[in-house]
Motif scaffolding. Structure first.
Motif, PDB file in Angstrom:
ATOM      1  N   TYR A 140       0.874  -1.291  -0.100  1.00 48.02           N
ATOM      2  CA  TYR A 140      -0.189  -0.049   0.115  1.00 48.02           C
ATOM      3  C   TYR A 140       0.909   1.314   0.018  1.00 48.02           C
ATOM      4  CZ  TYR A 140       0.845   0.489   5.195  1.00 48.02           C
ATOM      5  OH  TYR A 140       1.408   0.466   6.390  1.00 48.02           O
ATOM      6  N   ARG A 141       0.308   2.420  -0.292  1.00 44.20           N
ATOM      7  CA  ARG A 141       0.864   3.657  -0.435  1.00 44.20           C
ATOM      8  C   ARG A 141       0.318   4.719  -0.121  1.00 44.20           C
ATOM      9  NH1 ARG A 141       2.947   5.611  -6.571  1.00 44.20           N
ATOM     10  NH2 ARG A 141       4.502   7.223  -6.040  1.00 44.20           N
ATOM     11  N   ASN A 142       1.005   6.034   0.193  1.00 44.52           N
ATOM     12  CA  ASN A 142       0.213   7.167   0.496  1.00 44.52           C
ATOM     13  C   ASN A 142      -0.690   7.623  -0.571  1.00 44.52           C
ATOM     14  OD1 ASN A 142      -0.157  10.140   0.145  1.00 44.52           O
ATOM     15  ND2 ASN A 142       1.727  10.580   1.219  1.00 44.52           N
ATOM     16  N   ILE A 143      -2.023   7.792  -0.121  1.00 43.21           N
ATOM     17  CA  ILE A 143      -3.214   7.776  -1.000  1.00 43.21           C
ATOM     18  C   ILE A 143      -3.095   8.952  -1.842  1.00 43.21           C
ATOM     19  CG2 ILE A 143      -4.467   9.337   0.937  1.00 43.21           C
ATOM     20  CD1 ILE A 143      -7.003   7.663  -0.525  1.00 43.21           C
ATOM     21  N   LYS A 144      -2.214  10.049  -1.640  1.00 37.05           N
ATOM     22  CA  LYS A 144      -2.029  11.150  -2.544  1.00 37.05           C
ATOM     23  C   LYS A 144      -1.423  10.985  -3.764  1.00 37.05           C
ATOM     24  CE  LYS A 144      -2.527  14.504   1.334  1.00 37.05           C
ATOM     25  NZ  LYS A 144      -1.963  13.437   2.508  1.00 37.05           N
ATOM     26  N   ASP A 145      -0.186  10.415  -3.351  1.00 40.94           N
ATOM     27  CA  ASP A 145       0.460   9.786  -4.524  1.00 40.94           C
ATOM     28  C   ASP A 145      -0.223   8.738  -5.290  1.00 40.94           C
ATOM     29  OD1 ASP A 145       2.697  11.329  -4.327  1.00 40.94           O
ATOM     30  OD2 ASP A 145       3.783  10.171  -2.601  1.00 40.94           O
ATOM     31  N   VAL A 146      -0.961   7.798  -4.722  1.00 41.60           N
ATOM     32  CA  VAL A 146      -1.570   6.880  -5.608  1.00 41.60           C
ATOM     33  C   VAL A 146      -2.636   7.612  -6.435  1.00 41.60           C
ATOM     34  CG1 VAL A 146      -3.462   5.302  -5.395  1.00 41.60           C
ATOM     35  CG2 VAL A 146      -1.548   5.145  -3.758  1.00 41.60           C
ATOM     36  N   ILE A 147      -3.458   8.802  -5.909  1.00 43.28           N
ATOM     37  CA  ILE A 147      -4.403   9.416  -6.829  1.00 43.28           C
ATOM     38  C   ILE A 147      -3.557  10.062  -8.160  1.00 43.28           C
ATOM     39  CG2 ILE A 147      -5.821  11.391  -7.003  1.00 43.28           C
ATOM     40  CD1 ILE A 147      -6.671  10.795  -3.820  1.00 43.28           C
ATOM     41  N   VAL A 148      -2.409  10.732  -7.670  1.00 43.04           N
ATOM     42  CA  VAL A 148      -1.565  11.383  -8.739  1.00 43.04           C
ATOM     43  C   VAL A 148      -1.224  10.220  -9.946  1.00 43.04           C
ATOM     44  CG1 VAL A 148       0.367  12.674  -9.428  1.00 43.04           C
ATOM     45  CG2 VAL A 148      -1.143  13.517  -7.531  1.00 43.04           C
ATOM     46  N   SER A 149      -0.585   9.116  -9.268  1.00 42.79           N
ATOM     47  CA  SER A 149       0.060   8.228 -10.343  1.00 42.79           C
ATOM     48  C   SER A 149      -1.167   7.612 -10.990  1.00 42.79           C
ATOM     49  CB  SER A 149       0.713   7.146  -9.419  1.00 42.79           C
ATOM     50  OG  SER A 149       1.216   6.200 -10.448  1.00 42.79           O
ATOM     51  N   TYR A 150      -2.067   7.415 -10.526  1.00 42.67           N
ATOM     52  CA  TYR A 150      -3.431   6.727 -11.332  1.00 42.67           C
ATOM     53  C   TYR A 150      -3.925   7.596 -12.274  1.00 42.67           C
ATOM     54  CZ  TYR A 150      -8.241   4.942 -11.376  1.00 42.67           C
ATOM     55  OH  TYR A 150      -9.404   4.483 -11.871  1.00 42.67           O
ATOM     56  N   TYR A 151      -3.971   8.979 -12.031  1.00 39.19           N
ATOM     57  CA  TYR A 151      -4.435   9.947 -12.883  1.00 39.19           C
ATOM     58  C   TYR A 151      -3.385  10.068 -14.241  1.00 39.19           C
ATOM     59  CZ  TYR A 151      -5.057  14.799 -14.461  1.00 39.19           C
ATOM     60  OH  TYR A 151      -4.997  15.895 -15.404  1.00 39.19           O
ATOM     61  N   ASN A 152      -2.069  10.109 -13.732  1.00 41.70           N
ATOM     62  CA  ASN A 152      -1.112  10.238 -14.888  1.00 41.70           C
ATOM     63  C   ASN A 152      -1.142   8.794 -15.716  1.00 41.70           C
ATOM     64  OD1 ASN A 152      -0.219  12.920 -14.723  1.00 41.70           O
ATOM     65  ND2 ASN A 152       1.008  12.497 -12.586  1.00 41.70           N
ATOM     66  N   PHE A 153      -1.295   7.931 -15.131  1.00 40.89           N
ATOM     67  CA  PHE A 153      -1.001   6.660 -15.894  1.00 40.89           C
ATOM     68  C   PHE A 153      -2.199   6.638 -16.928  1.00 40.89           C
ATOM     69  CE2 PHE A 153      -2.375   2.168 -16.524  1.00 40.89           C
ATOM     70  CZ  PHE A 153      -1.326   1.605 -17.001  1.00 40.89           C
ATOM     71  N   LEU A 154      -3.343   6.694 -16.310  1.00 43.68           N
ATOM     72  CA  LEU A 154      -4.635   6.721 -17.266  1.00 43.68           C
ATOM     73  C   LEU A 154      -4.678   7.667 -18.503  1.00 43.68           C
ATOM     74  CD1 LEU A 154      -7.485   5.757 -14.689  1.00 43.68           C
ATOM     75  CD2 LEU A 154      -6.228   4.211 -16.238  1.00 43.68           C
ATOM     76  N   TRP A 157      -2.048   6.289 -20.988  1.00 47.44           N
ATOM     77  CA  TRP A 157      -2.630   5.178 -21.537  1.00 47.44           C
ATOM     78  C   TRP A 157      -3.587   5.497 -22.543  1.00 47.44           C
ATOM     79  CZ3 TRP A 157      -6.438   1.159 -18.810  1.00 47.44           C
ATOM     80  CH2 TRP A 157      -6.496   0.205 -19.867  1.00 47.44           C
ATOM     81  N   LEU A 158      -4.660   6.253 -22.197  1.00 51.18           N
ATOM     82  CA  LEU A 158      -5.556   6.249 -23.001  1.00 51.18           C
ATOM     83  C   LEU A 158      -5.450   7.574 -23.791  1.00 51.18           C
ATOM     84  CD1 LEU A 158      -8.472   6.300 -20.209  1.00 51.18           C
ATOM     85  CD2 LEU A 158      -7.969   4.513 -21.922  1.00 51.18           C
ATOM     86  N   ASN A 159      -4.191   8.056 -23.922  1.00 54.06           N
ATOM     87  CA  ASN A 159      -3.773   9.269 -24.842  1.00 54.06           C
ATOM     88  C   ASN A 159      -4.753  10.594 -24.673  1.00 54.06           C
ATOM     89  OD1 ASN A 159      -1.957  10.357 -26.552  1.00 54.06           O
ATOM     90  ND2 ASN A 159      -3.344   9.809 -28.207  1.00 54.06           N
ATOM     91  N   ILE A 160      -4.732  10.774 -23.424  1.00 50.61           N
ATOM     92  CA  ILE A 160      -5.868  12.001 -23.051  1.00 50.61           C
ATOM     93  C   ILE A 160      -5.104  13.243 -22.764  1.00 50.61           C
ATOM     94  CG2 ILE A 160      -7.848  13.113 -21.723  1.00 50.61           C
ATOM     95  CD1 ILE A 160      -8.641  10.062 -21.220  1.00 50.61           C
ATOM     96  N   PRO A 161      -4.790  14.229 -23.268  1.00 56.64           N
ATOM     97  CA  PRO A 161      -3.949  15.329 -22.910  1.00 56.64           C
ATOM     98  C   PRO A 161      -4.425  15.962 -21.419  1.00 56.64           C
ATOM     99  CG  PRO A 161      -4.660  15.676 -25.031  1.00 56.64           C
ATOM    100  CD  PRO A 161      -5.361  14.591 -24.539  1.00 56.64           C
ATOM    101  N   ILE A 162      -3.344  16.118 -20.552  1.00 56.34           N
ATOM    102  CA  ILE A 162      -3.655  16.462 -19.238  1.00 56.34           C
ATOM    103  C   ILE A 162      -4.591  17.684 -19.335  1.00 56.34           C
ATOM    104  CG2 ILE A 162      -2.541  17.501 -17.132  1.00 56.34           C
ATOM    105  CD1 ILE A 162      -1.845  14.651 -17.490  1.00 56.34           C
TER     106      ILE A 162
END
Length: 312
Positions: A140-154, A157-162
């Motif tokens: 498990y991991r700090n939830i704030k870093d999980v949210i940011v990593s999850y957001y950037n990964f998706l 992956w889905l080729n959606i500009p930030i």
């Protein structure tokens, strides 16, 4: 399986431009192909006592843990210069319960390899796993870093500009429990409660602790999965060689992880490089507002206060 799939609730993430639809089944969210694989595993998978399951919510350090676990259990067969990790990305080295049932069954037949990985919550695991004496390693991991990593990964992956995917919307959905295999706090709670009920069966590892003291945590991992290091191995530097082999710096610079694609047979293959983000603690500070910090800290205090686990 199709009937089961049609009965569950669906949600298209508001920030994904219609690219990401998840399905709620048995109280957690999943993407379509992993959901179908999970249902199949629940119906047919038979755990073996020798199995070791690497369990995690997405973006909590799974890739690194799988690499370390693989290197630990295969070190008598491969050293740091011959390891398959040099030419194969970690997710291909350790099969997914939701995607690789045939490979896992072949490993069972040959009794050749104990590791299996899954993102499933504890209560969604096949009954044969819960009823067996097999071991579970949970990260498990700090939830704030999980949210940011999850957001950037998706987004990648889905080729959606930030710029077209507001982080505020992604945060709000995660906060409401809508994430792949989430809610994240329920995911953690399921494994934590199981670890209290059956001590010694589940090893909890915190990503930040592993980064701070990798040597001690790799030794804990090896001991737990039944492949402890001998004093001779420690003196010969075997632990440090494994840590170096599996380091972010080494793995992210290998050709397979710079140019290869994972699950290339699917409609949306993932470039291997996307599994090797910044690997930097505290990146959330570049994304979170004070209001977001207050909201997520309060939520985690409410949900996990009895566990003693720290995710802030």
């Amino acid at each position: 399986m199709e009937k089961t799939f049609q009965r569950i609730a669906q949600h298209t993430c508001s920030w994904s431009k219609g690219m990401l639809t998840m399905h709620n089944y048995q109280g957690f969210w999943n993407i379509q192909d992993f959901h179908e694989g999970a249902v199949l595993a629940q119906e047919s998978f038979k755990a073996q006592p020798s199995d070791v399951f690497i369990c995690s919510h997405p973006k909590t350090g799974t890739t690194w843990l799988k690499a370390l676990a693989f290197a630990v259990v295969t070190r008598e067969k491969f050293n740091e210069s011959s390891s398959p990790l040099l030419t194969t990305m970690p997710h291909e080295c350790v099969p997914y319960l939701e995607k690789d049932l045939e490979q896992i069954e072949e490993n069972h037949k040959n009794k050749s390899f104990p590791l299996v990985s899954t993102h499933l919550p504890y209560d969604a695991l096949p009954r044969s796993i819960i009823a067996s004496d097999c071991k579970i390693v949970y990260i498990y991991r700090n939830i704030k870093d999980v949210i940011v990593s999850y957001y950037n990964f998706l987004c990648k992956w889905l080729n959606i500009p930030i710029k077209d995917a507001p982080f505020e919307l992604a945060f709000d959905e995660f906060y409401r429990g809508i994430s792949w295999c989430g809610p994240y706090w329920d995911h953690i709670l399921g494994y934590w409660k199981a670890s209290q009920e059956r001590p010694g069966r589940i090893l909890f590892l915190k990503y930040e602790d592993m980064k701070r003291d990798t040597t001690s945590n790799v030794k804990r991992l090896a001991e737990f999965v039944g492949h402890p290091f001998s004093s001779e191995e420690e003196q010969a530097g075997v632990i440090q060689n494994i840590i170096k082999l599996c380091s972010f710096e080494n793995l992210s610079n290998l050709e397979v992880n710079k140019s290869g694609k994972h699950r290339s047979e699917t409609n949306a293959p993932v470039e291997n490089r996307l599994y090797f983000g910044k690997a930097k603690d505290g990146d959330w500070k570049n994304y979170f507002t004070d209001e977001m910090i207050e909201k997520i800290d309060k939520l985690i205090d409410q949900k996990l206060s009895d566990t003693g686990l720290v995710l802030k």
